[in-house]
Design a protein around this motif. Structure first.
Motif, mmCIF file in Angstrom:
data_model
loop_
_atom_site.group_PDB
_atom_site.id
_atom_site.type_symbol
_atom_site.label_atom_id
_atom_site.label_comp_id
_atom_site.label_asym_id
_atom_site.label_seq_id
_atom_site.Cartn_x
_atom_site.Cartn_y
_atom_site.Cartn_z
ATOM 1 N N GLU A 262 62.337 36.239 16.555
ATOM 2 C CA GLU A 262 62.665 37.663 16.695
ATOM 3 C C GLU A 262 62.562 38.408 15.372
ATOM 4 O O GLU A 262 63.292 39.359 15.138
ATOM 5 C CB GLU A 262 64.087 37.812 17.261
ATOM 6 C CG GLU A 262 64.341 37.049 18.550
ATOM 7 C CD GLU A 262 63.515 37.552 19.721
ATOM 8 O OE1 GLU A 262 62.918 38.642 19.611
ATOM 9 O OE2 GLU A 262 63.460 36.848 20.750
ATOM 10 N N TYR A 263 61.637 37.991 14.528
ATOM 11 C CA TYR A 263 61.547 38.633 13.226
ATOM 12 C C TYR A 263 61.243 40.115 13.345
ATOM 13 O O TYR A 263 61.762 40.933 12.574
ATOM 14 C CB TYR A 263 60.490 37.967 12.332
ATOM 15 C CG TYR A 263 60.399 38.645 10.996
ATOM 16 C CD1 TYR A 263 61.347 38.386 10.007
ATOM 17 C CD2 TYR A 263 59.416 39.611 10.735
ATOM 18 C CE1 TYR A 263 61.305 39.049 8.788
ATOM 19 C CE2 TYR A 263 59.380 40.277 9.529
ATOM 20 C CZ TYR A 263 60.324 39.999 8.556
ATOM 21 O OH TYR A 263 60.305 40.668 7.356
ATOM 22 N N GLU A 264 60.414 40.499 14.295
ATOM 23 C CA GLU A 264 60.079 41.916 14.455
ATOM 24 C C GLU A 264 61.328 42.740 14.759
ATOM 25 O O GLU A 264 61.470 43.872 14.270
ATOM 26 C CB GLU A 264 59.039 42.088 15.553
ATOM 27 C CG GLU A 264 57.661 41.551 15.183
ATOM 28 C CD GLU A 264 56.637 41.826 16.250
ATOM 29 O OE1 GLU A 264 56.976 42.513 17.241
ATOM 30 O OE2 GLU A 264 55.491 41.368 16.104
ATOM 31 N N GLN B 149 61.415 37.691 4.435
ATOM 32 C CA GLN B 149 60.380 38.690 4.712
ATOM 33 C C GLN B 149 58.972 38.148 4.517
ATOM 34 O O GLN B 149 58.095 38.351 5.366
ATOM 35 C CB GLN B 149 60.574 39.939 3.832
ATOM 36 C CG GLN B 149 61.615 40.896 4.363
ATOM 37 C CD GLN B 149 62.977 40.624 3.717
ATOM 38 O OE1 GLN B 149 63.234 39.533 3.240
ATOM 39 N NE2 GLN B 149 63.832 41.636 3.718
ATOM 40 N N SER B 150 58.735 37.458 3.417
ATOM 41 C CA SER B 150 57.368 37.022 3.107
ATOM 42 C C SER B 150 56.837 36.016 4.120
ATOM 43 O O SER B 150 55.632 35.959 4.373
ATOM 44 C CB SER B 150 57.312 36.416 1.699
ATOM 45 O OG SER B 150 58.134 35.263 1.618
ATOM 46 N N SER B 151 57.726 35.235 4.715
ATOM 47 C CA SER B 151 57.305 34.227 5.688
ATOM 48 C C SER B 151 57.568 34.664 7.122
ATOM 49 O O SER B 151 57.202 33.970 8.071
ATOM 50 C CB SER B 151 58.024 32.908 5.420
ATOM 51 O OG SER B 151 59.431 33.109 5.354
ATOM 52 N N THR C 241 62.367 27.695 3.284
ATOM 53 C CA THR C 241 62.612 27.250 1.917
ATOM 54 C C THR C 241 61.404 26.463 1.455
ATOM 55 O O THR C 241 61.017 25.479 2.083
ATOM 56 C CB THR C 241 63.863 26.354 1.846
ATOM 57 O OG1 THR C 241 64.971 27.017 2.448
ATOM 58 C CG2 THR C 241 64.209 26.015 0.399
ATOM 59 N N PHE C 242 60.798 26.877 0.349
ATOM 60 C CA PHE C 242 59.574 26.215 -0.101
ATOM 61 C C PHE C 242 59.842 25.008 -0.991
ATOM 62 O O PHE C 242 58.957 24.171 -1.177
ATOM 63 C CB PHE C 242 58.664 27.225 -0.808
ATOM 64 C CG PHE C 242 58.094 28.240 0.141
ATOM 65 C CD1 PHE C 242 56.971 27.945 0.896
ATOM 66 C CD2 PHE C 242 58.703 29.476 0.307
ATOM 67 C CE1 PHE C 242 56.455 28.872 1.797
ATOM 68 C CE2 PHE C 242 58.192 30.409 1.197
ATOM 69 C CZ PHE C 242 57.061 30.102 1.944
ATOM 70 N N TRP D 137 63.042 24.200 6.884
ATOM 71 C CA TRP D 137 61.785 23.455 6.835
ATOM 72 C C TRP D 137 60.977 23.721 8.097
ATOM 73 O O TRP D 137 61.456 23.510 9.208
ATOM 74 C CB TRP D 137 62.127 21.967 6.691
ATOM 75 C CG TRP D 137 61.009 21.002 6.866
ATOM 76 C CD1 TRP D 137 59.681 21.215 6.683
ATOM 77 C CD2 TRP D 137 61.139 19.638 7.273
ATOM 78 N NE1 TRP D 137 58.964 20.074 6.949
ATOM 79 C CE2 TRP D 137 59.847 19.078 7.308
ATOM 80 C CE3 TRP D 137 62.227 18.827 7.599
ATOM 81 C CZ2 TRP D 137 59.603 17.763 7.673
ATOM 82 C CZ3 TRP D 137 61.999 17.515 7.950
ATOM 83 C CH2 TRP D 137 60.703 16.991 7.981
ATOM 84 N N TRP D 138 59.743 24.190 7.920
ATOM 85 C CA TRP D 138 58.852 24.444 9.044
ATOM 86 C C TRP D 138 57.959 23.222 9.231
ATOM 87 O O TRP D 138 57.152 22.892 8.356
ATOM 88 C CB TRP D 138 57.972 25.671 8.777
ATOM 89 C CG TRP D 138 58.720 26.967 8.770
ATOM 90 C CD1 TRP D 138 60.073 27.147 8.675
ATOM 91 C CD2 TRP D 138 58.153 28.278 8.841
ATOM 92 N NE1 TRP D 138 60.389 28.484 8.683
ATOM 93 C CE2 TRP D 138 59.229 29.204 8.794
ATOM 94 C CE3 TRP D 138 56.848 28.755 8.948
ATOM 95 C CZ2 TRP D 138 59.027 30.580 8.837
ATOM 96 C CZ3 TRP D 138 56.644 30.126 8.993
ATOM 97 C CH2 TRP D 138 57.724 31.029 8.944
#
Length: 312
Positions: A220-222, A276-278, A283-284, A293-294
């Motif tokens: 639901e980021y949008e 926002q950027s992802s 977390t990178f 973690w994706w």
């Protein structure tokens, strides 16, 4: 010593006291586009103080149990904000870890016919165990595991689901090798597994909050982006053209509020959590104490398990 399956109320005075403890819960593993699996892990010596503080937060919020999917009012929001603040503080001082694994059912791994979501959840547990118990804590740690008793995970069938995969993909070099139930004790030093009621374990409720928030941030980021723009009192071109995108339910607004507050806490503590950027919590650097973690396919043969067709 073999792994023991104990009811939450069972006391085993003869068992070896673990050095670490973990609580797990999952979110939407078989519905929607994104699934999630979360774990909070900590030293056993820190358990009492952490649980005491979490219990006090819930009692002060007049809640017997917090659940992300029931976050629809100011009361639940205030409780969630306190839980978020507490978790970020404890993680930043290394008193606990939060590791949330999410996966996309639209990726190449999951777009298979007749996908077995429960068997797939078993695989995800394996990845979580390997990356948290083996790589984020000391190698000599011994573990007590508290999963939510309402989990879809079938602990006594782990050997069946993961054992078959191990034989089939053993020669694949870049794929994690799954472990059987017997190996959980040998490989991950899990001494006991105690399925328990989330209402009785504040740390499972904490995992529920972060796992639910992780899945929501991706699915639901949008909606979050619309909420943020509205709350910043800015009017975007999209809103001028499509004002209906502003019509968020009360529950969606409360969830967006909590997500936004969490983002700010992470920024203050420099925890390296992206939003926002992802377009979703991520977390990178997996070493960070709050790790979103994706899951990404590890190999072209890395496919979700499928249900076997029944013979006539």
């Amino acid at each position: 010593m073999s792994i023991k399956f104990l009811e939450p109320s069972h006391e085993d005075s003869n068992s070896r006291q673990p050095t670490h403890i973990a609580f797990t819960d999952e979110s939407q593993y078989n519905v929607g586009r994104f699934g999630g699996l979360g774990m909070v892990s900590l030293r056993y010596s820190d358990l009492h103080s952490v649980v005491t503080d979490l219990t006090a937060i819930l009692q002060a919020s007049n809640l017997t149990e917090f659940k992300w999917n029931k976050l629809r009012s100011a009361r639940e929001r205030f409780a969630a904000l306190k839980l978020v603040e507490f978790a970020v503080k404890k993680a930043s001082t290394k008193n606990l870890r939060l590791d949330i694994l999410t996966w996309d059912t639209h990726d190449s791994r999951h777009t298979v016919v007749n996908r077995d979501d429960i068997a797939n959840l078993h695989r995800m547990y394996h990845h979580l165990f390997k990356n948290v118990m083996r790589e984020r804590w000391s190698n000599d740690a011994t573990w007590l595991l508290y999963p939510d008793e309402h989990t879809a995970m079938k602990w006594h069938e782990v050997d069946f689901h993961l054992g078959n995969v191990s034989h089939r993909l053993h020669a694949t070099p870049n794929l994690f090798k799954p472990y059987s139930l017997v190996d959980l004790e040998r490989v991950f030093n899990i001494r006991e597994i105690k399925p328990c009621q989330s209402s009785q374990e504040p740390l499972i409720q904490l995992v529920d909050l972060f796992t639910g928030m992780a899945v929501y941030s991706r699915s639901e980021y949008e909606k979050y982006s619309v909420w943020q723009t509205t709350n910043d009192e800015q009017m975007s071109l999209l809103e001028l053209i499509q004002p209906s995108v502003n019509e968020l339910s009360r529950g969606e607004q409360e969830k967006c509020h909590v997500l936004n507050d969490f983002k700010k806490h992470c920024e203050v503590k420099k925890l390296g959590v992206s939003l926002q950027s992802s377009q979703g919590l991520r977390t990178f650097n997996p070493q960070n104490p709050i790790n979103f973690w994706w899951y990404a396919p590890q190999h072209e043969l890395d496919k979700a398990p499928t249900r076997q067709k029944q013979r006539s």
